[in-house]
Write an enzyme that holds these catalytic residues in place. Structure first.
Site, PDB file in Angstrom:
ATOM      1  N   TYR A  84       1.194  -1.734   0.224  1.00 25.61           N
ATOM      2  CA  TYR A  84      -0.200   0.221   0.197  1.00 25.61           C
ATOM      3  C   TYR A  84       0.584   1.424   0.139  1.00 25.61           C
ATOM      4  O   TYR A  84       2.022   1.132   0.636  1.00 25.61           O
ATOM      5  CB  TYR A  84      -1.004  -0.004   0.743  1.00 25.61           C
ATOM      6  CG  TYR A  84      -1.641  -0.591   1.321  1.00 25.61           C
ATOM      7  CD1 TYR A  84      -2.696  -1.342   2.411  1.00 25.61           C
ATOM      8  CD2 TYR A  84      -3.469  -0.736   0.075  1.00 25.61           C
ATOM      9  CE1 TYR A  84      -3.611  -2.390   2.074  1.00 25.61           C
ATOM     10  CE2 TYR A  84      -4.199  -1.043   0.906  1.00 25.61           C
ATOM     11  CZ  TYR A  84      -4.838  -1.713   1.609  1.00 25.61           C
ATOM     12  OH  TYR A  84      -6.314  -2.922   1.285  1.00 25.61           O
ATOM     13  N   GLU A 130      -5.984  -0.876   8.389  1.00 20.15           N
ATOM     14  CA  GLU A 130      -6.337  -0.647   9.543  1.00 20.15           C
ATOM     15  C   GLU A 130      -5.478   0.663   9.993  1.00 20.15           C
ATOM     16  O   GLU A 130      -4.683   0.511  11.018  1.00 20.15           O
ATOM     17  CB  GLU A 130      -5.968  -2.070  10.984  1.00 20.15           C
ATOM     18  CG  GLU A 130      -6.970  -2.519  10.551  1.00 20.15           C
ATOM     19  CD  GLU A 130      -6.926  -4.040   9.351  1.00 20.15           C
ATOM     20  OE1 GLU A 130      -6.029  -4.226   8.699  1.00 20.15           O
ATOM     21  OE2 GLU A 130      -7.917  -3.283   8.650  1.00 20.15           O
ATOM     22  N   ASN A 189     -10.310   1.544  -2.716  1.00 17.71           N
ATOM     23  CA  ASN A 189      -9.260   0.039  -2.093  1.00 17.71           C
ATOM     24  C   ASN A 189     -10.447  -0.015  -1.744  1.00 17.71           C
ATOM     25  O   ASN A 189     -11.593   0.333  -0.636  1.00 17.71           O
ATOM     26  CB  ASN A 189      -8.510   0.280  -0.717  1.00 17.71           C
ATOM     27  CG  ASN A 189      -8.306  -1.062  -0.254  1.00 17.71           C
ATOM     28  OD1 ASN A 189      -7.274  -1.655  -1.007  1.00 17.71           O
ATOM     29  ND2 ASN A 189      -8.975  -1.545   0.446  1.00 17.71           N
ATOM     30  N   GLU A 190     -11.299  -1.617  -1.833  1.00  9.15           N
ATOM     31  CA  GLU A 190     -12.988  -2.635  -1.568  1.00  9.15           C
ATOM     32  C   GLU A 190     -13.840  -0.230  -1.447  1.00  9.15           C
ATOM     33  O   GLU A 190     -15.026  -0.630  -0.327  1.00  9.15           O
ATOM     34  CB  GLU A 190     -12.972  -1.907  -0.270  1.00  9.15           C
ATOM     35  CG  GLU A 190     -11.943  -3.874  -0.014  1.00  9.15           C
ATOM     36  CD  GLU A 190     -12.376  -4.622   1.304  1.00  9.15           C
ATOM     37  OE1 GLU A 190     -12.892  -3.840   2.768  1.00  9.15           O
ATOM     38  OE2 GLU A 190     -12.420  -5.732   1.598  1.00  9.15           O
ATOM     39  N   GLU A 270      -6.986 -10.327  -1.689  1.00  8.97           N
ATOM     40  CA  GLU A 270      -6.265 -10.583  -0.176  1.00  8.97           C
ATOM     41  C   GLU A 270      -7.127 -12.158   0.532  1.00  8.97           C
ATOM     42  O   GLU A 270      -8.607 -12.202   0.988  1.00  8.97           O
ATOM     43  CB  GLU A 270      -7.238  -9.173   0.472  1.00  8.97           C
ATOM     44  CG  GLU A 270      -6.757  -7.566  -0.003  1.00  8.97           C
ATOM     45  CD  GLU A 270      -6.799  -6.954   1.449  1.00  8.97           C
ATOM     46  OE1 GLU A 270      -8.194  -7.492   2.505  1.00  8.97           O
ATOM     47  OE2 GLU A 270      -6.377  -5.762   0.669  1.00  8.97           O
ATOM     48  N   TYR A 336      -0.962  -9.709  12.630  1.00 11.67           N
ATOM     49  CA  TYR A 336      -1.551 -10.653  12.071  1.00 11.67           C
ATOM     50  C   TYR A 336      -1.793 -11.624  11.781  1.00 11.67           C
ATOM     51  O   TYR A 336      -2.168 -11.991  10.815  1.00 11.67           O
ATOM     52  CB  TYR A 336      -1.871  -9.928  10.285  1.00 11.67           C
ATOM     53  CG  TYR A 336      -3.138  -9.468   9.952  1.00 11.67           C
ATOM     54  CD1 TYR A 336      -4.006 -10.885   8.782  1.00 11.67           C
ATOM     55  CD2 TYR A 336      -3.654  -8.293   9.985  1.00 11.67           C
ATOM     56  CE1 TYR A 336      -4.456 -10.207   8.294  1.00 11.67           C
ATOM     57  CE2 TYR A 336      -4.869  -7.676   9.644  1.00 11.67           C
ATOM     58  CZ  TYR A 336      -5.254  -9.041   8.083  1.00 11.67           C
ATOM     59  OH  TYR A 336      -6.554  -8.343   8.471  1.00 11.67           O
TER      60      TYR A 336
HETATM   61  C1  LIG Z   1     -15.739  -7.024   7.154  1.00 13.13           C
HETATM   62  C2  LIG Z   1     -15.255  -5.509   7.593  1.00 13.13           C
HETATM   63  C3  LIG Z   1     -14.043  -5.640   5.449  1.00 13.13           C
HETATM   64  C4  LIG Z   1     -13.145  -4.211   5.928  1.00 13.13           C
HETATM   65  N1  LIG Z   1     -11.944  -4.667   5.147  1.00 13.13           N
HETATM   66  C5  LIG Z   1     -11.107  -5.431   5.805  1.00 13.13           C
HETATM   67  S1  LIG Z   1     -10.637  -5.877   6.861  1.00 13.13           S
HETATM   68  C6  LIG Z   1      -9.321  -6.250   6.834  1.00 13.13           C
HETATM   69  C7  LIG Z   1      -8.989  -5.752   5.489  1.00 13.13           C
HETATM   70  C8  LIG Z   1      -7.591  -4.557   5.715  1.00 13.13           C
HETATM   71  O1  LIG Z   1      -8.262  -3.697   6.149  1.00 13.13           O
HETATM   72  C9  LIG Z   1      -7.137  -4.642   4.018  1.00 13.13           C
HETATM   73  O2  LIG Z   1      -6.823  -3.554   3.918  1.00 13.13           O
HETATM   74  C10 LIG Z   1      -8.719  -3.783   3.682  1.00 13.13           C
HETATM   75  O3  LIG Z   1      -8.664  -3.760   1.826  1.00 13.13           O
HETATM   76  C11 LIG Z   1      -9.781  -5.443   3.522  1.00 13.13           C
HETATM   77  N2  LIG Z   1     -10.047  -5.931   5.218  1.00 13.13           N
END
Ligand SMILES: CCCC/N=C1\SC[C@@H]2[C@H](O)[C@H](O)[C@@H](O)CN12
Length: 660
Positions: A84, A130, A189-190, A270, A336
């Site tokens: 990242y 995080e 991201n997501e 992921e 982790y």
């Molecule tokens: C249900 C919660 C979804 C949130 N996404 C998460 S929690 C752990 C991981 C990392 O944060 C990662 O950086 C995220 O892209 C996907 N993810």
């Protein structure tokens, strides 16, 4: 050769290696990375390529160890690393850029090139992970605290535009087609998990990236494994990837990717080898067999996979993020439960995953690099230096900001760590009287003339009862314990005092506001302090600075990685030779020890100083502060798996019997 010169030499060698490889590759002219939609595969320099990748975030591993970790990834059977770009570490203040130390992205990319591992580059601007504020810079909130990030909000998108003008040209240099290690660049991201679903925003990011990276670069997105997520998270022209963990059914999961992308390589960006922690909850653990069985299925499908995380590393400094609701900050350790643990050591999970990969990909004929040696340096005495108030001339050397009502950190353009708010008691308070606010983000330590009164706790403790005399100093030391980095509560992410303080219903006015820079503390201030020592009241000690020496023996002078066990100290911040190793909170858990990387230490010809800023208490009397221990083993799972504490217990630090 001193460490700094060594790093410079290394860097020069890496640049030279990179330039030579650039030249030789450009002479061949056949460097390309593309997608074969008929063959459902990536194509690297004309040959089918399947990414077997792992996540390592360069900002979470000391640069001294990047080569070691990347080599361990290659030895583990990986051909790619995913990382990242945290915008906030690179632009800590608007228009001021940082590409050094933990932020030296070019050194990281050059190291990857030298090691021979390819890179999946997740450019943001938002990265989740995080990480503090999901990677967004807190100064965005100085522009407009009500800005809706991750949309076409004018203040946000203008800042993104300027940042991408800096970042994308840098990334272009390192694209595989230009002789570098980067295979693909992820935007956002997501995004499909975010409420906004602003296609204009995604189109803006895509167009900006495409315009700089060029027409042949592969730009991709990653979303949760659900049609609704992918619908809002993908955009015309970008390649769609998804993420899912080891308890899912890969065939069903990839069906979602196929729903939106009927052809092209399958890719799980992921694949969770572990999971994140929060202070006060058990350390995450994911069963090794579950991980390997699912990974086997994914590889058997011919899919591409990135393991999240492969090496989690550490949230040094104030870089941890948080989730909500309820507000839950993430610990300093980002272990982790990953195949390489926080300190880069090989685990059983690493060996098992390597074995699984070997069924599908020939392992490189290189030895697995050894774990780094660990230093068991033993006990060191911590000496009281000063209360935070008596050190304001050092930790807050500029004049305080005066305001009738409290201002947030962002309003005074100070973004991380600690800030002290000071006013005078307007009258004698002879009976315990309620001090009230719902606006402390995130913990507020209340003192009257340095005597502790109690702690405000975000979303929990909104009243502290106090006594005092007219004119005495009322101090509230506020700790920003990390900005939320996921979903709607990312907005209005301001810190400090966000609302007025009332005393028995009366709004208190006339505040002096002190930004606190603990990095200013060094050995020179020990002798200059004449303070009266911390006060003990209500089970709390005045937040104070303590200093000790790291006892590296002259008989074994080469410094080593080590772990700082602060028990019986309660909560605070630790610095080794000025390197901010992070927050400690052994009373809360699950993390008890702090990882101190070798490069933070110097050979014993120079003293190694540990500085602690303890916020709450220890079991030792103020006159004789407790010791700390430097040990050779980490202890980050102090809360028994499966434990479940009440919110109150978690908030107040459940006093469980910590196992050694
Ligand atoms: C249900 C919660 C979804 C949130 N996404 C998460 S929690 C752990 C991981 C990392 O944060 C990662 O950086 C995220 O892209 C996907 N993810």
């Amino acid at each position: 050769m001193a460490k700094k010169e060594a790093l410079t030499t290394t860097r020069m060698l890496l640049v030279l290696t990179f330039l030579i490889s650039l030249f030789s590759l450009s002479m061949c002219g056949n460097t390309s990375f593309s997608i074969d939609y008929n063959g459902n595969t990536f194509v690297l320099d004309g040959k089918p390529f399947r990414a077997i990748s792992g996540s390592l975030h360069y900002s979470r591993v000391h640069p001294y160890y990047w080569h070691d970790r990347l080599l361990k990834m290659v030895a583990g059977g990986l051909n790619t690393v995913q990382t990242y770009v945290p915008w906030n570490i690179h632009e800590p203040k608007e228009g001021e850029y940082n590409f050094k130390g933990l932020a030296d992205i070019e050194l990281f990319l050059q190291t990857a090139q030298e090691v021979g591992i390819k890179v999946l580059l997740r450019s943001g601007p938002y990265i989740c992970g995080e990480w503090e504020y999901g990677g967004l810079p807190a100064w965005l909130l100085s522009i407009d605290p009500n800005m809706i990030v991750r949309t076409m909000d004018p203040g946000y998108i203008a800042a993104v535009d300027k940042w991408f003008d800096v970042l994308m040209p840098l990334l272009k240099k390192y694209l595989h087609e230009n002789g570098g290690p980067i295979l693909m660049v992820q935007i956002e991201n997501e995004y499909g998990s975010y409420f906004a679903c602003d296609f204009d925003y995604l189109r803006f990011l895509y167009k900006k990236a495409r315009g700089i990276l060029g027409e042949t670069a592969i730009i991709y997105t990653t979303d949760g494994d659900g049609a609704a997520y992918v619908k809002c998270g993908s955009i015309e022209g970008s390649y769609i990837t998804i993420d899912f963990g080891p308890t899912n059914n890969p065939v069903a999961n990839f069906a979602v990717q196929r729903q939106f992308q009927p052809q092209g390589p399958l890719m799980n960006s992921e694949f969770y080898t572990g999971w994140l922690d929060h202070w006060g909850n058990p350390h995450a653990h994911t069963n090794l067999d579950t991980v390997c069985k699912s990974l086997d299925k994914i590889l058997a499908l011919g899919a591409n996979v990135n393991m999240y995380m492969y090496e989690g590393g550490t949230n040094f400094g104030y870089w941890n993020g948080a989730n909500a609701p309820p507000y839950q900050p993430v610990p300093t350790s980002y272990d982790y439960d990953a195949p390489l643990n926080e300190t880069g050591d090989i685990t059983d999970k690493y060996i098992a995953i390597r074995q699984t990969i070997s069924k599908y990909q020939k392992l490189p004929e290189i030895p697995i690099p050894p774990n780094t040696p660990k230093g068991k340096y033993g006990t060191t005495q911590m000496n009281f230096v000063s209360t935070i108030q008596d050190a304001l001339d050092v930790v807050s050397p500029d004049k305080p900001v005066y305001s009738t009502y409290p201002l947030t950190m962002e309003q005074i353009r100070f973004y991380y760590g600690f800030i002290l708010y000071r006013t005078k008691l307007p009258r004698d308070i002879n009976q315990l009287t309620p001090l009230l606010t719902k606006g402390v983000r995130d913990r507020g330590y209340v003192m009257v003339d340095q005597v502790p009164q109690g702690i405000f706790i975000r979303d929990d403790v909104i009243q502290v009862n106090i006594t005092g005399k007219q004119g005495q100093m009322l101090d509230i030391l506020v700790e920003n314990t990390g900005r939320i980095g996921f979903a709607t509560l990312m907005n209005y992410n301001v810190k400090g005092l966000t609302e007025n303080i009332t005393l028995d219903g009366e709004i208190l006015t006339g505040w002096n506001i002190y930004p606190i820079s603990l990095e200013n503390i060094n050995s020179s201030i020990i002798s200059t302090r004449q303070g009266s020592g911390p006060k003990l009241n209500n089970g709390l000690l005045t937040p104070s600075i303590y200093m000790g020496k790291v006892p590296i023996p002259t008989s074994d002078p080469e410094p080593k990685d080590t772990f700082l066990d602060m028990r019986p100290w309660v909560k605070g911040q630790a610095f080794v030779n000025g390197f901010n190793v992070g927050r400690y909170w052994p009373k809360m858990g699950p993390q008890v020890t702090l990882y101190v990387p070798k490069p933070a230490l110097v050979s014993p010809s120079l003293p190694n100083y540990l500085v602690m800023f303890e916020l709450e208490n220890t079991s030792c009397p103020p006159s004789q502060p407790c010791n700390v221990i430097f040990t050779d083993k980490p202890f980050i799972n102090a809360i028994p798996a499966g434990s479940s504490f009440s919110v109150r217990e978690i908030k107040e630090g459940y006093n469980w019997n910590l196992r050694v």
